[in-house]
Design a protein around this motif. Structure first.
Motif, short mmCIF file in Angstrom:
data_model
loop_
_atom_site.label_atom_id
_atom_site.label_comp_id
_atom_site.label_asym_id
_atom_site.label_seq_id
_atom_site.Cartn_x
_atom_site.Cartn_y
_atom_site.Cartn_z
N ILE A 107 7.14 3.23 2.41
CA ILE A 107 5.75 2.84 2.18
C ILE A 107 4.96 2.83 3.47
CG2 ILE A 107 6.31 1.55 0.08
CD1 ILE A 107 5.81 -1.00 1.55
N VAL A 126 0.12 -0.92 -10.50
CA VAL A 126 1.56 -1.15 -10.44
C VAL A 126 2.08 -1.82 -11.71
CG1 VAL A 126 2.09 -1.14 -7.98
CG2 VAL A 126 0.96 -3.12 -8.96
N VAL A 148 5.07 1.69 -6.75
CA VAL A 148 4.29 1.82 -5.51
C VAL A 148 2.88 2.23 -5.89
CG1 VAL A 148 4.85 2.53 -3.16
CG2 VAL A 148 6.00 3.63 -5.10
N ASP A 193 5.53 -6.25 -1.07
CA ASP A 193 5.21 -5.74 0.26
C ASP A 193 3.90 -4.98 0.23
OD1 ASP A 193 5.57 -5.59 2.95
OD2 ASP A 193 7.22 -4.17 2.90
N HIS A 238 0.96 -0.50 -1.75
CA HIS A 238 1.57 -1.74 -2.24
C HIS A 238 2.89 -1.46 -2.91
CE1 HIS A 238 -2.48 -4.04 -2.55
NE2 HIS A 238 -2.42 -3.27 -1.51
N LEU A 239 3.79 -2.40 -2.76
CA LEU A 239 5.07 -2.33 -3.45
C LEU A 239 5.18 -3.55 -4.34
CD1 LEU A 239 7.98 -1.06 -3.67
CD2 LEU A 239 8.63 -2.69 -1.89
N ILE A 265 12.39 6.25 -2.73
CA ILE A 265 12.78 4.84 -2.84
C ILE A 265 13.75 4.66 -4.00
CG2 ILE A 265 11.97 2.50 -3.30
CD1 ILE A 265 9.26 3.37 -2.03
N GLN A 307 7.20 -5.57 -7.85
CA GLN A 307 8.26 -5.68 -8.85
C GLN A 307 7.70 -6.54 -9.97
OE1 GLN A 307 11.40 -6.46 -5.36
NE2 GLN A 307 12.29 -6.61 -7.38
N ALA A 321 7.92 7.46 -4.19
CA ALA A 321 8.55 6.68 -5.26
C ALA A 321 9.95 7.22 -5.54
CB ALA A 321 7.69 6.71 -6.51
N ALA A 331 12.60 -0.04 0.62
CA ALA A 331 11.34 0.71 0.50
C ALA A 331 10.49 0.72 1.76
CB ALA A 331 10.52 0.14 -0.66
N ILE A 375 8.92 3.26 -9.81
CA ILE A 375 10.13 3.59 -9.07
C ILE A 375 11.31 3.48 -10.03
CG2 ILE A 375 11.66 2.91 -7.18
CD1 ILE A 375 9.19 1.56 -5.90
#
Lengths: 261, 261
Positions: free
Chosen positions: B93, B143, B220, B118, B105-106, B248, B108, B245, B89, B209
């Motif tokens: 990003i 997110v 994201v 990230d 921002h990323l 990615i 999970q 998104a 990603a 994503i």
DNA sequence: TTTAAGTGTCTCAAATAATGAAACTCGGTT
DNA sequence: AACCGAGTTTCATTATTTGAGACACTTAAA
């Protein structure tokens, strides 16, 4: 690697497996692990299963591969945020980076290897675990040599034995004797230089961080490129660098190096 | 927290201890751990000893405290670098952050919690709580809600149960029912908003994503401050955000969410 | 100085979990 | 149809973990 002698029971074995998976730097199959593992098949199998259950490893059922689990990232954040030198040193390295306009690194020693725990680029300074967590050899980096030089003798010996002395560039010191000579010089001088020993075109000046008891707890360095600086020019940064290192050291007076360092 | 039901033998217990130490967010004494531990004194004692030997915990002999060990940082770097969404990603990003000029921002999901893996700041105007490795609640972040909304039902239920529903601000959704309504809306819409639900003055728009199999692998978001944006204005970023998104997601087609997610 | 309380560490028989040779699945080959 | 190899499971054996309690040691009060 850690405590090679006594394997610390099942937990030790599990961590050994974590290390092994990490060493592949890519998703890895069970059989690949097994081929390089001291453990018999079912034992290894159960270990990776347990670790996957716990989120320390991530299993991809499609490709049948294991990789490092994100749970580690969460745990490490805690280590990074509350138990490394970072919280103490942050303001100082930021200030230093701003002042000299070059990248400033903060490192600690982890079992003979340099562990970069923080980094400030004067330009965009939000790097976190990106660079932090990266390891580099101790014998051919400014920070590494600075730390090695100021370690107590017993630990220093152990650490010197752990170096690989691989020649990354023509300038790398490739044996223990050469490194020891250099280290004696560094100890006298108070500063260590990386003269393109790890990466061609990259030079740095590093200074150890000593806590109140005179124990080395890490090192700071200013790293730059041969395009912009020569070692001679970097030397002019000695006062700045030393001041920062001293300030960090003073504040870290009560901060302790973990016993296994 | 992970696999509360089955404790996964000694290794599971050891990891439980790691979590416990992490939860203190400061060096902690043995007796403090013992007080909140399900394990009897000698068992806990041996666990922390083993973990300290292994560098997963750091013991400060002076103050007799334990904190997270730097070895974790090293292991986590591997997780972050080779098994999170980050390597896939990153370029997207960064491009998005540059384009919209706001923080991207990323994230999970890690066992019901949002794990920021990230972050790209285009400028330095404000500080979010978010940093790589940092965790945040799932129910009150953009997110988090985006990921929750697109999770398979069984896992979604489990995750919804794990939320604390603490009111961080007056705008926080403080119960499961309210969150479920919101989530239904998000699923229909394809976007999630954080309307100052986690931090006052901070709003964001987030997009899940999805990988090739339509499975949600992360989210994201564009985060900003109420000083510069309103939710209405943020909505204009929907195409940009969605495009990133999707890109990615396409590249992560073969990337798998760990089974324990 | 003694007593007491609080921590951290150690012991050892009992309980339990880890072990690993071998057997079993299950795809994909020959 | 037989074979092969990677992954998984079984189960009697073995070794480690377990935890109540005892033991140091330090500090605080009596």
């Amino acid at each position: 690697m850690y405590n090679v002698s006594n394997a610390d029971g099942t937990v030790g074995k599990a961590i050994q497996v974590l290390d092994q998976v990490a060493s592949f730097r890519r998703p890895v199959r069970f059989s690949e692990l097994l081929a390089n593992s001291p453990f018999p098949k079912p034992t290894l199998y159960r270990l990776v299963q347990t670790l996957s259950n716990q989120g320390m490893l991530a299993f991809d059922p499609e490709r049948q591969t294991y990789s490092m689990g994100i749970r580690l990232v969460r745990l490490a954040h805690s280590a990074w945020r509350y138990s490394s030198l970072v919280p103490v040193a942050r303001p100082y390295i930021e200030a230093l980076a701003a002042k000299v306009g070059e990248a400033v690194h903060l490192a600690q020693l982890d079992n003979g290897h340099v562990l970069f725990v923080d980094k400030c680029k004067a330009t965009d300074h939000f790097e976190t675990l990106a660079q932090a967590g990266k390891i580099a050899p101790g014998y051919c980096t400014g920070v590494g040599k600075a730390i090695l030089a100021f370690m107590p003798e017993v630990e220093q010996n152990r650490a010197l034995d752990q170096q690989s002395y691989t020649a990354y560039t023509p300038f790398t010191l490739t044996n223990r004797a050469a490194l020891m000579t250099e280290i004696a010089q560094i100890k006298e001088d108070g500063f260590a230089y990386d003269r393109e020993e790890h990466e061609q075109g990259i030079i740095s000046i590093a200074c150890p961080i000593l806590n109140g008891q005179g124990r080395v707890v890490g090192a700071v360095s200013i790293a730059t490129s041969t395009n912009r600086y020569t070692i001679k020019n970097l030397e002019k940064q000695r006062p700045n660098l030393m001041r920062s290192a001293n300030l960090i050291g003073a504040e870290a007076e009560l901060w302790q190096v973990p016993i296994w360092n």
